[in-house]
Design a protein around this motif. Structure first.
Motif, PDB file in Angstrom:
ATOM      1  N   LYS A 201      -2.538   7.172  -0.007  1.00 48.26           N
ATOM      2  CA  LYS A 201      -3.784   6.107   0.138  1.00 48.26           C
ATOM      3  C   LYS A 201      -4.169   5.329  -0.222  1.00 48.26           C
ATOM      4  CE  LYS A 201      -5.071  11.392  -1.149  1.00 48.26           C
ATOM      5  NZ  LYS A 201      -6.030  12.134  -2.213  1.00 48.26           N
ATOM      6  N   TYR A 202      -5.611   4.912   0.370  1.00 45.35           N
ATOM      7  CA  TYR A 202      -4.845   3.218   0.273  1.00 45.35           C
ATOM      8  C   TYR A 202      -6.781   2.679   0.144  1.00 45.35           C
ATOM      9  CZ  TYR A 202      -5.282   2.688   4.974  1.00 45.35           C
ATOM     10  OH  TYR A 202      -5.548   2.368   6.466  1.00 45.35           O
ATOM     11  N   GLN A 203      -7.105   1.212  -0.342  1.00 46.49           N
ATOM     12  CA  GLN A 203      -8.001   0.342  -0.353  1.00 46.49           C
ATOM     13  C   GLN A 203      -7.642  -1.105   0.531  1.00 46.49           C
ATOM     14  OE1 GLN A 203      -9.424   0.331  -4.570  1.00 46.49           O
ATOM     15  NE2 GLN A 203     -11.504  -1.020  -3.532  1.00 46.49           N
ATOM     16  N   THR A 204      -8.938  -0.702   1.149  1.00 40.81           N
ATOM     17  CA  THR A 204      -8.635  -1.968   2.110  1.00 40.81           C
ATOM     18  C   THR A 204      -9.303  -3.278   1.261  1.00 40.81           C
ATOM     19  OG1 THR A 204     -11.345  -2.144   2.574  1.00 40.81           O
ATOM     20  CG2 THR A 204      -8.944  -1.195   4.018  1.00 40.81           C
TER      21      THR A 204
ATOM     22  N   GLY B 235     -12.382  -3.266  -0.417  1.00 40.02           N
ATOM     23  CA  GLY B 235     -12.896  -2.210  -0.967  1.00 40.02           C
ATOM     24  C   GLY B 235     -12.761  -0.502  -0.123  1.00 40.02           C
ATOM     25  N   ASP B 236     -13.034  -0.399   0.653  1.00 39.34           N
ATOM     26  CA  ASP B 236     -12.774   0.748   1.382  1.00 39.34           C
ATOM     27  C   ASP B 236     -11.925   1.675   0.835  1.00 39.34           C
ATOM     28  OD1 ASP B 236     -15.859  -0.032   2.648  1.00 39.34           O
ATOM     29  OD2 ASP B 236     -14.658  -0.969   4.740  1.00 39.34           O
ATOM     30  N   HIS B 237     -11.974   3.248   1.346  1.00 37.59           N
ATOM     31  CA  HIS B 237     -10.988   3.534   1.139  1.00 37.59           C
ATOM     32  C   HIS B 237     -10.561   4.306   2.376  1.00 37.59           C
ATOM     33  CE1 HIS B 237     -11.309   3.419  -3.575  1.00 37.59           C
ATOM     34  NE2 HIS B 237     -12.246   3.427  -3.390  1.00 37.59           N
ATOM     35  N   TYR B 238      -9.572   4.429   2.361  1.00 36.08           N
ATOM     36  CA  TYR B 238      -8.847   5.845   3.453  1.00 36.08           C
ATOM     37  C   TYR B 238      -7.872   6.329   3.372  1.00 36.08           C
ATOM     38  CZ  TYR B 238     -11.711   2.581   6.345  1.00 36.08           C
ATOM     39  OH  TYR B 238     -13.131   1.672   6.499  1.00 36.08           O
ATOM     40  N   GLU B 239      -6.838   6.913   4.504  1.00 32.68           N
ATOM     41  CA  GLU B 239      -5.802   7.985   3.837  1.00 32.68           C
ATOM     42  C   GLU B 239      -5.484   7.804   5.206  1.00 32.68           C
ATOM     43  OE1 GLU B 239      -6.419  11.738   2.473  1.00 32.68           O
ATOM     44  OE2 GLU B 239      -7.659  10.982   1.105  1.00 32.68           O
TER      45      GLU B 239
ATOM     46  N   ARG C  69       0.877  -1.163   0.412  1.00 25.71           N
ATOM     47  CA  ARG C  69      -0.097  -0.219   0.081  1.00 25.71           C
ATOM     48  C   ARG C  69       0.735   1.102  -0.054  1.00 25.71           C
ATOM     49  NH1 ARG C  69      -4.832  -2.153   4.587  1.00 25.71           N
ATOM     50  NH2 ARG C  69      -5.518  -3.678   3.248  1.00 25.71           N
TER      51      ARG C  69
END
Length: 150
Positions: free
Chosen positions: A97-100, A103-107, A50
């Motif tokens: 910035k990444y995706q779990t 499919g959820d997006h987080y920073e 990530r």
């Protein structure tokens, strides 16, 4: 901050190595202990990919053979160590910035990711020790202070 995170990484490698050595001594290690050790190592690689925006090649809960654990741990340590040593002090505040896997997006900042990895691994190592106690008379101790004393 850089030296702190490098020290945490060194501790993590030491603690994981102690767990892996204990698993390798057992003819039939508890599957839960192997799964949790695999999970710790897989999580390190998932987070690494990530951060460096690389292709993910492992699932977070993939079960690794005991015979692969040391090599996987050493490879992960080498990648993280090289990466951290190349960072500048202010780079630890960089937001990733990444995706779990869901499919959820987080920073999240690199520093917070590294802190999470350390706490995550310590939590699971406690579970591994609990799984090892019935089959290993003296399970390894992985306390940070013991690493400091060595």
């Amino acid at each position: 901050m850089k030296s702190y995170h490098i020290r945490l990484l060194q501790y993590e490698h030491w603690a994981n190595s102690r767990i892996i050595e204990a698993l390798e001594k057992l003819e039939t290690p508890p599957e839960r202990a192997v799964l949790l050790t695999s999970h710790i190592l897989n999580a390190q690689m998932v987070w690494f990919t990530r951060i460096v925006n690389d292709h993910l090649v492992v699932g977070i809960w993939d079960l690794l053979p005991v015979s692969w654990l040391k090599e996987t741990s050493d490879l992960s340590y080498q990648k993280w160590d090289s990466y951290l040593k190349d960072l500048g002090e202010t780079d630890f505040d960089k937001i990733i910035k990444y995706q779990t896997s869901k499919g959820d997006h987080y920073e999240t900042s690199i520093s917070d990711i590294l802190t999470h990895l350390s706490h995550h691994a310590a939590y699971h190592r406690g579970q591994i020790i609990t799984a090892l106690k019935p089959v290993l008379p003296s399970p390894p101790s992985t306390d940070y202070v013991l690493w400091l004393r060595e």
